[in-house]
Design an enzyme around this catalytic site. Structure first.
Site, PDB file in Angstrom:
ATOM      1  N   GLY A  58      -3.151   0.486   7.899  1.00  0.00           N
ATOM      2  CA  GLY A  58      -2.610  -0.813   8.268  1.00  0.00           C
ATOM      3  C   GLY A  58      -1.852  -1.371   7.070  1.00  0.00           C
ATOM      4  N   ALA A  59      -0.664  -1.922   7.353  1.00  0.00           N
ATOM      5  CA  ALA A  59       0.263  -2.257   6.267  1.00  0.00           C
ATOM      6  C   ALA A  59      -0.334  -3.204   5.214  1.00  0.00           C
ATOM      7  CB  ALA A  59       1.526  -2.866   6.868  1.00  0.00           C
ATOM      8  N   ARG A 100       1.568   6.751   1.188  1.00  0.00           N
ATOM      9  CA  ARG A 100       2.118   6.630   2.560  1.00  0.00           C
ATOM     10  C   ARG A 100       3.495   5.970   2.441  1.00  0.00           C
ATOM     11  NH1 ARG A 100      -1.488   4.668   7.392  1.00  0.00           N
ATOM     12  NH2 ARG A 100      -0.050   5.997   8.533  1.00  0.00           N
ATOM     13  N   GLN A 205      -5.824   4.192  17.195  1.00  0.00           N
ATOM     14  CA  GLN A 205      -6.269   2.974  16.498  1.00  0.00           C
ATOM     15  C   GLN A 205      -6.508   1.811  17.472  1.00  0.00           C
ATOM     16  OE1 GLN A 205      -3.676   4.895  15.618  1.00  0.00           O
ATOM     17  NE2 GLN A 205      -3.254   4.827  13.431  1.00  0.00           N
ATOM     18  N   ASP A 246       5.054  -2.431   9.937  1.00  0.00           N
ATOM     19  CA  ASP A 246       4.860  -1.824   8.618  1.00  0.00           C
ATOM     20  C   ASP A 246       6.030  -2.097   7.695  1.00  0.00           C
ATOM     21  OD1 ASP A 246       3.251  -0.106  10.656  1.00  0.00           O
ATOM     22  OD2 ASP A 246       2.325   0.158   8.696  1.00  0.00           O
ATOM     23  N   ASN A 257       7.197   0.085  13.194  1.00  0.00           N
ATOM     24  CA  ASN A 257       5.768  -0.063  13.510  1.00  0.00           C
ATOM     25  C   ASN A 257       5.282   1.252  14.126  1.00  0.00           C
ATOM     26  OD1 ASN A 257       3.391  -1.714  13.510  1.00  0.00           O
ATOM     27  ND2 ASN A 257       3.543  -1.818  15.729  1.00  0.00           N
ATOM     28  N   LYS A 258       3.988   1.279  14.422  1.00  0.00           N
ATOM     29  CA  LYS A 258       3.350   2.503  14.927  1.00  0.00           C
ATOM     30  C   LYS A 258       4.158   3.133  16.057  1.00  0.00           C
ATOM     31  CE  LYS A 258       0.505   4.232  13.693  1.00  0.00           C
ATOM     32  NZ  LYS A 258       0.717   5.393  12.779  1.00  0.00           N
TER      33      LYS A 258
HETATM   34  O1  MRU Z   1      -0.915   4.480  10.756  1.00  0.00           O
HETATM   35  P1  MRU Z   1      -1.551   3.132  10.634  1.00  0.00           P
HETATM   36  O2  MRU Z   1      -2.853   3.019  11.333  1.00  0.00           O
HETATM   37  O3  MRU Z   1      -1.602   2.642   9.203  1.00  0.00           O
HETATM   38  O4  MRU Z   1      -0.534   2.210  11.383  1.00  0.00           O
HETATM   39  C1  MRU Z   1      -0.797   0.859  11.520  1.00  0.00           C
HETATM   40  C2  MRU Z   1       0.194   0.184  12.338  1.00  0.00           C
HETATM   41  O5  MRU Z   1       1.202   0.727  12.757  1.00  0.00           O
HETATM   42  C3  MRU Z   1       0.025  -1.235  12.503  1.00  0.00           C
HETATM   43  O6  MRU Z   1       0.494  -1.629  13.741  1.00  0.00           O
HETATM   44  C4  MRU Z   1       0.836  -1.780  11.391  1.00  0.00           C
HETATM   45  O7  MRU Z   1       0.315  -1.460  10.132  1.00  0.00           O
HETATM   46  C5  MRU Z   1       1.236  -3.134  11.516  1.00  0.00           C
HETATM   47  S1  MRU Z   1      -0.003  -4.297  11.206  1.00  0.00           S
HETATM   48  C6  MRU Z   1      -0.523  -4.008   9.649  1.00  0.00           C
END
Ligand code: MRU
Length: 369
Positions: A58-59, A100, A205, A246, A257-258
């Site tokens: 998570g960012a 990352r 997630q 992110d 984003n994801k």
């Molecule tokens: O791969 P992750 O679990 O780190 O991805 C997280 C996401 O894509 C969240 O939606 C994103 O970080 C935005 S909110 C912090």
């Protein structure tokens, strides 16, 4: 937020720092929702590995972890030679940055720590300043999420059905979360609503982390398969979408984003459903000029070819199960980029803006230069 363990609610944060041990303390997110465990990383390389292996993800959470990791690395330096110290700090910075690539929060967080260190005239002073700046980043992350809740709660009306993707909840930040902040604030105002959590393959997630968070907060919710949102939208069963990000480009309003976020934005536009993105200021990238240039993390194919779960009941062992055809490979981009025209608004700690308004508001939104 509170976590109820053995029937007793206890407050927890996703990321903290243990000064005595010089360790970053993290909720081990790969074990949730089956086991709640806090782990410590003994040095900055272990902290970077925890980010890369998604012990913490998570960012905002990896932003705070990187800030603490930089302070941890700085504090581990022995000696008084400022030149050698700054070479060492640069190594720590690069190792954490490379853990990352897509989220910009770790870079913004560590740049803030390094900027604060400049005021120190000795190694010891710079070490103390690094930790103070990392602590401040973590506190600010929480303040930003609270403010997002205040601004975003007005989007939520009684009876709404809200879709969210991946986990942009408190586990993705130091506390509270971004996409979930308006939900928690609306709940505190007594509003009644229902949340659909996209499962969010390949790492799920939404099914594991967001669903666990909402269950802990007693917010009514259901998990849906990633492919189900279009059907529900077509039947009028989704009123609002809120996701996190992110990396959001301050110049264009594009949102990384994801993986799967872009698909949901296209569907929401087709069905005229408002699509909001909630971000702290550390998620804004003021430099990149086009979304195409955002580095998109490519993860291991095993995430797509199988899944993790628990076998043997509630206390069972976390296990990987191969699902796909044994001789097939997979492609696994972790993120996608949603263009500004598909986004109704960006919920920031300062207020809600159209994506293309960000650049005009750059002073309010904390652009340094
Ligand atoms: O791969 P992750 O679990 O780190 O991805 C997280 C996401 O894509 C969240 O939606 C994103 O970080 C935005 S909110 C912090």
């Amino acid at each position: 937020m509170n976590v109820t363990l053995r029937g007793r609610p206890q407050p927890h944060r996703t990321v903290t720092f243990d000064r005595k041990q010089n360790a970053v303390r993290l909720i081990e997110q790969r074990l949730l929702p089956h086991e709640f465990k806090i782990v410590g990383t003994p040095d900055f390389r272990a902290t970077a590995a925890a980010i890369a292996d998604m012990v913490v993800r998570g960012a905002g959470a990896i932003g705070a972890t990187a800030a603490y990791g930089l302070a941890q690395g700085a504090l581990a330096f022995r000696g008084r030679d400022l030149k050698r110290f700054s070479v060492h700090v640069e190594t720590v910075y690069q190792v954490l940055k490379n853990a990352r690539p897509t989220a910009v929060d770790p870079v913004n967080a560590m740049d803030g720590v390094r900027a604060a260190m400049v005021a120190g005239a000795t190694v010891a002073e710079q070490q103390a300043l690094a930790l103070a700046a990392a602590e401040e980043f973590a506190r600010e992350d929480v303040r930003h999420c609270e403010a997002i809740g205040r601004h975003g709660a007005k989007l939520i009306r009684n009876g709404m059905r809200v879709l969210t993707h991946c986990n942009a909840g408190w586990l993705a930040f130091v506390d509270i979360g971004t996409a979930t902040a308006p939900l928690y604030a609306a709940q505190a105002q007594g509003k009644k609503f229902h949340v659909f959590c996209d499962e969010t393959r390949p790492r799920s997630q939404g099914a594991t982390l967001t669903a666990w968070e909402l269950a802990q907060q007693k917010i009514p919710h259901q998990i849906i398969a990633d492919n189900a949102a279009g059907h529900l939208m077509q039947r009028g069963e989704i009123d609002l979408v809120i996701v996190g990000s992110d990396r959001t480009l301050g110049r264009t309003g594009e949102v990384a984003n994801k993986i799967g976020t872009y698909t949901k934005a296209v569907l929401a536009a087709r069905h005229k459903i408002p699509f909001y993105v909630a971000i702290p200021l550390s998620t804004i990238d003021w430099d990149l000029r086009r979304g195409f240039d955002i580095p998109i993390e490519e993860r291991h194919e095993d995430e797509v070819l199988g899944a993790w779960g628990v076998v043997g009941g509630r206390k069972g062992k976390r296990t990987y199960i191969r699902v796909a055809n044994p001789t097939s490979g997979a492609r696994n981009p972790g993120f996608d980029v949603t263009p500004a025209e598909l986004i109704t608004g960006i919920i920031t700690p300062v207020g809600i803006f159209k994506p293309r308004e960000l650049w005009g508001r750059r002073r309010e939104l904390g652009r340094a230069r």
